[in-house]
Design an enzyme around this catalytic site. Structure first.
Site, PDB file in Angstrom:
ATOM      1  CB  ALA A 136      59.563 -81.080 -39.888  1.00  0.00           C
ATOM      2  CG  ASP A 192      51.163-100.763 -23.802  1.00  0.00           C
ATOM      3  OD1 ASP A 192      52.336-100.722 -23.356  1.00  0.00           O
ATOM      4  OD2 ASP A 192      50.889-101.031 -24.980  1.00  0.00           O
ATOM      5  NE  ARG A 206      62.927 -93.555 -20.742  1.00  0.00           N
ATOM      6  CZ  ARG A 206      63.298 -94.781 -21.102  1.00  0.00           C
ATOM      7  NH1 ARG A 206      62.912 -95.257 -22.279  1.00  0.00           N
ATOM      8  NH2 ARG A 206      64.012 -95.529 -20.316  1.00  0.00           N
ATOM      9  CB  THR A 236      54.683 -93.953 -21.514  1.00  0.00           C
ATOM     10  OG1 THR A 236      55.416 -94.026 -22.757  1.00  0.00           O
ATOM     11  CG2 THR A 236      53.210 -93.826 -21.871  1.00  0.00           C
ATOM     12  CB  ILE A 237      58.190 -89.912 -23.367  1.00  0.00           C
ATOM     13  CG1 ILE A 237      58.874 -91.067 -24.105  1.00  0.00           C
ATOM     14  CG2 ILE A 237      58.907 -89.517 -22.096  1.00  0.00           C
ATOM     15  CD1 ILE A 237      60.210 -90.667 -24.735  1.00  0.00           C
ATOM     16  CG  ASP A 238      56.588 -94.213 -26.055  1.00  0.00           C
ATOM     17  OD1 ASP A 238      57.558 -93.461 -26.225  1.00  0.00           O
ATOM     18  OD2 ASP A 238      56.701 -95.424 -25.762  1.00  0.00           O
ATOM     19  CG  ASP A 250      52.265 -95.813 -26.244  1.00  0.00           C
ATOM     20  OD1 ASP A 250      52.042 -95.344 -25.099  1.00  0.00           O
ATOM     21  OD2 ASP A 250      53.052 -96.760 -26.440  1.00  0.00           O
ATOM     22  CE  LYS A 308      62.779 -74.818 -44.768  1.00  0.00           C
ATOM     23  NZ  LYS A 308      61.765 -75.827 -44.561  1.00  0.00           N
ATOM     24  NE  ARG A 352      57.583 -99.119 -26.317  1.00  0.00           N
ATOM     25  CZ  ARG A 352      58.612 -99.814 -25.817  1.00  0.00           C
ATOM     26  NH1 ARG A 352      59.044-100.865 -26.459  1.00  0.00           N
ATOM     27  NH2 ARG A 352      59.200 -99.462 -24.708  1.00  0.00           N
ATOM     28  NE  ARG A 368      61.676-100.970 -21.412  1.00  0.00           N
ATOM     29  CZ  ARG A 368      60.793 -99.985 -21.607  1.00  0.00           C
ATOM     30  NH1 ARG A 368      59.531-100.169 -21.289  1.00  0.00           N
ATOM     31  NH2 ARG A 368      61.186 -98.837 -22.120  1.00  0.00           N
ATOM     32  N   GLY A 404      59.479 -97.763 -19.092  1.00  0.00           N
ATOM     33  CA  GLY A 404      60.398 -96.635 -19.301  1.00  0.00           C
ATOM     34  C   GLY A 404      59.994 -95.452 -18.434  1.00  0.00           C
TER      35      GLY A 404
HETATM   36  O1  F6P Z   1      58.407 -96.311 -23.919  1.00  0.00           O
HETATM   37  C1  F6P Z   1      59.332 -95.263 -23.767  1.00  0.00           C
HETATM   38  C2  F6P Z   1      60.531 -95.477 -24.641  1.00  0.00           C
HETATM   39  O2  F6P Z   1      61.439 -94.425 -24.402  1.00  0.00           O
HETATM   40  C3  F6P Z   1      60.233 -95.574 -26.136  1.00  0.00           C
HETATM   41  O3  F6P Z   1      60.013 -94.317 -26.726  1.00  0.00           O
HETATM   42  C4  F6P Z   1      61.464 -96.279 -26.631  1.00  0.00           C
HETATM   43  O4  F6P Z   1      61.203 -96.983 -27.815  1.00  0.00           O
HETATM   44  C5  F6P Z   1      61.784 -97.225 -25.496  1.00  0.00           C
HETATM   45  O5  F6P Z   1      61.159 -96.696 -24.334  1.00  0.00           O
HETATM   46  C6  F6P Z   1      63.231 -97.411 -25.215  1.00  0.00           C
HETATM   47  O6  F6P Z   1      63.355 -98.378 -24.244  1.00  0.00           O
HETATM   48  P1  F6P Z   1      64.677 -98.656 -23.397  1.00  0.00           P
HETATM   49  O7  F6P Z   1      64.850 -97.520 -22.441  1.00  0.00           O
HETATM   50  O8  F6P Z   1      64.379 -99.940 -22.704  1.00  0.00           O
HETATM   51  O9  F6P Z   1      65.788 -98.702 -24.380  1.00  0.00           O
END
Ligand code: F6P
Length: 319
Positions: free
Chosen positions: A186, A103, A252, A125-127, A129, A213, A171, A72, A11
């Site tokens: 939140a 990863d 993204r 990656t934005i995640d 992770d 609230k 993810r 991918r 991604g």
């Molecule tokens: O790994 C980045 C990510 O944006 C995750 O946060 C999300 O679950 C996934 O990719 C979405 O993947 P795709 O763009 O293949 O739908």
């Protein structure tokens, strides 16, 4: 080593272009030739490879997405795919590769190194992770984007005294949810890594309403369930005026933040220096403000640990 290749995989993430720029410029400054590989490992196998000059990466530091495109490509896990990629590297005289991605991309970098082509992985990656790095390239921008969107949702939530359930990406990782949840005030943050109690969240929302609230907000990481599913769960415990929102792929995009641009520049530069030292099979990251590198194999044995203290902080702040 004379020629290096660079690709972005998985991604896309804001700041990937800044990383490509850094790798290209530092490599050229050190007398190397640079080749861009389009569409990640899929483009490597297909031979979609072209020379990159310093001016080709001008005007990119502030641009999101990846101008090398991404894909991918699970086929690269197979020996057949790897050998096809190696053939292309040989054909273009490329000795080493910088891989920017999540990863899955690190597996590819490791395989190239195993086949004799030193490769370095950068966390794109934005995640957020990935182990052994406090931040991944794109994470900060994604948090900013999500925060900005939720601030807007909150405007309408307050006008109607509504509860909003907002899904953020990540993810299986709850980092975006935790950071953005705290930043947006939140009432509850729900992530896949930690247990949660919907009834307790419902009670908290009711108490907040009773104390005057004018809105409610629950940030749910996509790895837990969808916002719609969470809304259905919540309704079992109260008659809420509630709406569900999925922020999705907007997270993204957007102009990379200063943190992501600087991180991408630092990590891209380090990747080239490691290759110049003849090193490969390493993942570069940032730990306690210092650029570090670790054997990619060590990353597979380790899992990313989020700043779970944010959950306690948020619970204290949202009373
Ligand atoms: O790994 C980045 C990510 O944006 C995750 O946060 C999300 O679950 C996934 O990719 C979405 O993947 P795709 O763009 O293949 O739908």
């Amino acid at each position: 080593m004379k020629r290096i290749g660079i690709l972005t995989s998985g991604g896309d993430a804001p700041g990937m272009n800044a990383a490509v720029r850094a790798v290209t410029r530092v490599a050229i400054a050190n007398g190397l030739e640079v080749f861009g590989i389009r569409y990640g490992f899929a483009g490597l196998v297909a031979g979609d490879i072209f020379p990159l000059e310093s001016e080709d990466v001008a005007h990119l530091i502030n641009v999101s997405g990846t101008f090398l495109y991404s894909a991918r490509y699970p086929e690269f896990a197979e020996e057949e795919g790897q050998l096809a990629g190696i053939e292309q590297l040989k054909k273009h005289g490329i000795d080493a590769v910088v891989v920017i991605g999540g990863d899955g991309s690190y597996h590819g970098a490791l395989q190239l190194t195993r086949h004799g082509f030193n490769s370095i992985g950068l966390p794109g990656t934005i995640d957020n992770d990935i182990p052994y790095t406090d931040a991944t390239i794109g994470y900060d921008t994604a948090c900013m984007t999500a925060m900005d969107a939720i601030d807007k949702i909150r405007d309408t939530a307050s006008s109607h005294h509504r509860v909003f359930i907002v899904n953020v990406m990540g993810r299986n990782c709850g980092d975006i949810a935790m950071r953005v949840g705290v930043a947006c005030g939140a009432d509850a943050i729900v992530i896949p890594e930690k247990p949660y109690d919907v009834e307790e969240i419902a009670n908290r929302l009711k108490q907040a309403q009773e104390s005057g609230k004018d809105h409610g907000l629950v940030v749910v990481a996509e790895g837990v369930m969808t916002a719609d599913q969470f809304m259905a769960e919540l309704k079992k415990y109260g008659d809420f005026d509630v709406r569900a929102n999925v922020l999705g792929h907007m997270q993204r995009g957007g102009t990379p933040t200063v943190s992501d641009r600087v991180l991408a520049s630092k990590l891209g530069s380090e990747a080239v220096h490691l290759l110049l030292e003849g090193k490969g099979g390493l993942a570069v990251g940032i730990e306690n403000g210092k650029v570090t590198s670790h054997d990619i194999l060590d990353l597979f044995d380790e899992s990313h640990k989020g700043d779970y203290d944010l959950l306690k902080l948020n619970a204290d702040l949202s009373r």
